[in-house]
Design a protein around this motif. Structure first.
Motif, PDB file in Angstrom:
ATOM      1  N   SER A   2      -0.332   9.761  11.658  1.00  0.00           N
ATOM      2  CA  SER A   2       0.737   9.547  10.680  1.00  0.00           C
ATOM      3  C   SER A   2       1.567   8.386  11.177  1.00  0.00           C
ATOM      4  CB  SER A   2       1.603  10.793  10.517  1.00  0.00           C
ATOM      5  OG  SER A   2       2.598  10.571   9.539  1.00  0.00           O
ATOM      6  N   THR A   3       1.652   7.332  10.404  1.00  0.00           N
ATOM      7  CA  THR A   3       2.332   6.133  10.869  1.00  0.00           C
ATOM      8  C   THR A   3       3.804   6.162  10.496  1.00  0.00           C
ATOM      9  OG1 THR A   3       1.819   4.944   8.844  1.00  0.00           O
ATOM     10  CG2 THR A   3       0.233   4.779  10.636  1.00  0.00           C
ATOM     11  N   THR A   4       4.550   5.269  11.128  1.00  0.00           N
ATOM     12  CA  THR A   4       5.963   5.140  10.813  1.00  0.00           C
ATOM     13  C   THR A   4       6.143   4.805   9.339  1.00  0.00           C
ATOM     14  OG1 THR A   4       7.954   3.853  11.243  1.00  0.00           O
ATOM     15  CG2 THR A   4       5.873   2.723  11.539  1.00  0.00           C
ATOM     16  N   PRO A   5       7.171   5.383   8.671  1.00  0.00           N
ATOM     17  CA  PRO A   5       7.364   5.100   7.245  1.00  0.00           C
ATOM     18  C   PRO A   5       7.955   3.723   6.965  1.00  0.00           C
ATOM     19  CG  PRO A   5       9.050   6.584   8.031  1.00  0.00           C
ATOM     20  CD  PRO A   5       8.067   6.426   9.148  1.00  0.00           C
ATOM     21  N   PHE A   6       8.162   2.910   7.999  1.00  0.00           N
ATOM     22  CA  PHE A   6       8.721   1.576   7.807  1.00  0.00           C
ATOM     23  C   PHE A   6       7.797   0.537   8.437  1.00  0.00           C
ATOM     24  CE2 PHE A   6      10.872  -1.795  10.224  1.00  0.00           C
ATOM     25  CZ  PHE A   6      11.380  -2.556   9.183  1.00  0.00           C
ATOM     26  N   GLU A   7       7.570  -0.561   7.742  1.00  0.00           N
ATOM     27  CA  GLU A   7       6.800  -1.663   8.324  1.00  0.00           C
ATOM     28  C   GLU A   7       7.397  -2.985   7.869  1.00  0.00           C
ATOM     29  OE1 GLU A   7       2.783  -1.153   6.937  1.00  0.00           O
ATOM     30  OE2 GLU A   7       3.162  -2.228   5.071  1.00  0.00           O
ATOM     31  N   TYR A   8       7.370  -3.961   8.769  1.00  0.00           N
ATOM     32  CA  TYR A   8       7.782  -5.315   8.408  1.00  0.00           C
ATOM     33  C   TYR A   8       6.625  -6.234   8.740  1.00  0.00           C
ATOM     34  CZ  TYR A   8      10.108  -9.723   7.903  1.00  0.00           C
ATOM     35  OH  TYR A   8      10.422 -10.997   7.473  1.00  0.00           O
ATOM     36  N   GLU A   9       6.195  -7.042   7.789  1.00  0.00           N
ATOM     37  CA  GLU A   9       5.087  -7.951   8.043  1.00  0.00           C
ATOM     38  C   GLU A   9       5.229  -9.212   7.195  1.00  0.00           C
ATOM     39  OE1 GLU A   9       1.718  -5.492   7.094  1.00  0.00           O
ATOM     40  OE2 GLU A   9       1.698  -6.136   5.008  1.00  0.00           O
ATOM     41  N   GLU A  10       4.673 -10.278   7.710  1.00  0.00           N
ATOM     42  CA  GLU A  10       4.575 -11.531   6.962  1.00  0.00           C
ATOM     43  C   GLU A  10       3.126 -11.991   6.987  1.00  0.00           C
ATOM     44  OE1 GLU A  10       7.501 -14.233   8.538  1.00  0.00           O
ATOM     45  OE2 GLU A  10       9.139 -13.208   7.500  1.00  0.00           O
ATOM     46  N   ARG A  11       2.749 -12.747   5.962  1.00  0.00           N
ATOM     47  CA  ARG A  11       1.355 -13.159   5.816  1.00  0.00           C
ATOM     48  C   ARG A  11       1.257 -14.659   5.617  1.00  0.00           C
ATOM     49  NH1 ARG A  11       4.139  -9.504   2.498  1.00  0.00           N
ATOM     50  NH2 ARG A  11       3.333  -7.414   2.804  1.00  0.00           N
ATOM     51  N   TYR A  12       0.148 -15.198   6.079  1.00  0.00           N
ATOM     52  CA  TYR A  12      -0.097 -16.636   5.992  1.00  0.00           C
ATOM     53  C   TYR A  12      -1.552 -16.848   5.602  1.00  0.00           C
ATOM     54  CZ  TYR A  12       4.124 -16.473   8.865  1.00  0.00           C
ATOM     55  OH  TYR A  12       5.378 -16.196   9.338  1.00  0.00           O
ATOM     56  N   LYS A  13      -1.773 -17.762   4.649  1.00  0.00           N
ATOM     57  CA  LYS A  13      -3.150 -17.989   4.227  1.00  0.00           C
ATOM     58  C   LYS A  13      -3.922 -18.719   5.312  1.00  0.00           C
ATOM     59  CE  LYS A  13      -2.511 -22.269   1.552  1.00  0.00           C
ATOM     60  NZ  LYS A  13      -2.625 -22.873   0.211  1.00  0.00           N
ATOM     61  N   VAL A  14      -5.213 -18.454   5.349  1.00  0.00           N
ATOM     62  CA  VAL A  14      -6.115 -19.061   6.330  1.00  0.00           C
ATOM     63  C   VAL A  14      -7.199 -19.815   5.573  1.00  0.00           C
ATOM     64  CG1 VAL A  14      -7.843 -18.585   8.114  1.00  0.00           C
ATOM     65  CG2 VAL A  14      -5.687 -17.318   8.091  1.00  0.00           C
ATOM     66  N   THR A  15      -7.293 -21.097   5.824  1.00  0.00           N
ATOM     67  CA  THR A  15      -8.332 -21.909   5.187  1.00  0.00           C
ATOM     68  C   THR A  15      -9.415 -22.334   6.171  1.00  0.00           C
ATOM     69  OG1 THR A  15      -6.989 -23.895   5.546  1.00  0.00           O
ATOM     70  CG2 THR A  15      -6.779 -22.789   3.405  1.00  0.00           C
ATOM     71  N   ASP A  16      -9.158 -22.166   7.455  1.00  0.00           N
ATOM     72  CA  ASP A  16     -10.121 -22.539   8.494  1.00  0.00           C
ATOM     73  C   ASP A  16     -10.167 -21.408   9.525  1.00  0.00           C
ATOM     74  OD1 ASP A  16     -11.500 -23.597  10.718  1.00  0.00           O
ATOM     75  OD2 ASP A  16     -10.816 -25.639  10.283  1.00  0.00           O
ATOM     76  N   LEU A  17     -11.161 -20.520   9.391  1.00  0.00           N
ATOM     77  CA  LEU A  17     -11.241 -19.354  10.273  1.00  0.00           C
ATOM     78  C   LEU A  17     -11.439 -19.743  11.732  1.00  0.00           C
ATOM     79  CD1 LEU A  17     -13.404 -16.877   8.150  1.00  0.00           C
ATOM     80  CD2 LEU A  17     -11.065 -16.517   8.922  1.00  0.00           C
TER      81      LEU A  17
END
Length: 236
Positions: A2-17
């Protein structure tokens, strides 16, 4: 689980793996796990378009329900998750209720949503807590409660950690089906903070990690990769 009910995340696109892998290794991030995931997302039956889905989730703060089937080095596992934005229109901070696909796990997650699944939760009380439910069983329960599966995403995920940043998880996700669309990319990095800091402190910690990879605030994707896929791969 059971995970914490709060998460903070940011995302960035990837064009070159290949370049992204190099940046991760140069910043002393180490590969810790890899998995193949199939994510099944469920929304209310009355939502009939990407715009309606976006308004419901972003501004009515609806609870999105996901069943994830995944294969890892440790075997197969299925989990259920309920996500809701904390601040309208802001996808960086969410409540996140997650558990195994056991009777107790499904009951715990769906109880967090409210009255929508009350009858379903009550029916599950007749089953043993430790019983493991199949994906099809839970899908049928959700459909009976007025939900439909509107998008199914097959995804490859690799997770990275840095011992100097214990509260940070970095996931590199690839959705191959997006390669056949006009979106322009099929991969993204998610930098997630897991800990007890406030959202403001979590943002600073995540931004520090992103800077190590050459990203900054203007590179942030407003919506995660699965959300980017909705206009191309969802069926309403």
């Amino acid at each position: 689980m059971s995970t914490t009910p709060f998460e903070y995340e940011e995302r960035y696109k990837v064009t070159d793996l290949e370049k992204t892998w190099g940046l991760l290794l140069a910043a002393r991030f180490v590969l810790t796990s890899a998995s193949s995931q199939t994510d099944h997302w469920f929304i209310p039956n009355n939502i009939m378009s990407p715009d309606e889905q976006s308004h419901w989730f972003d501004y009515e703060k609806g609870y999105a329900v996901r069943i994830r089937e995944q294969v890892t080095a440790h075997g197969e596992q299925a989990i259920i998750t309920a996500k809701q934005l904390i601040h309208a229109g802001d996808h960086s901070t969410m409540t996140n209720h997650e558990n195994r696909l056991s009777v107790a796990g499904v009951r715990q997650v769906l109880s967090s949503i409210g009255s929508e699944f009350t009858e379903l939760v009550n029916n599950l009380r007749q089953r043993k807590d430790e019983d493991i439910l199949t994906f099809l069983e839970v899908k049928n329960f959700l459909e009976q409660a007025g939900r439909k599966e509107y998008i199914t995403l097959n995804k490859k995920r690799t997770t990275f950690r840095n011992r100097d940043m214990q509260d940070i998880f970095i996931d590199l996700d690839v959705i191959p089906a997006l390669q056949e669309t006009t979106l322009g990319y099929s991969a993204a990095i998610e930098i997630e903070y897991v800990g007890n800091a406030s959202p403001e402190e979590a943002r600073k910690i995540v931004r520090t990690a992103s800077q190590k990879l050459g990203y900054n605030a203007r590179d942030v994707l407003a919506v995660a990769l699965p959300g980017q896929a909705i206009p191309y791969l969802a069926t309403f």
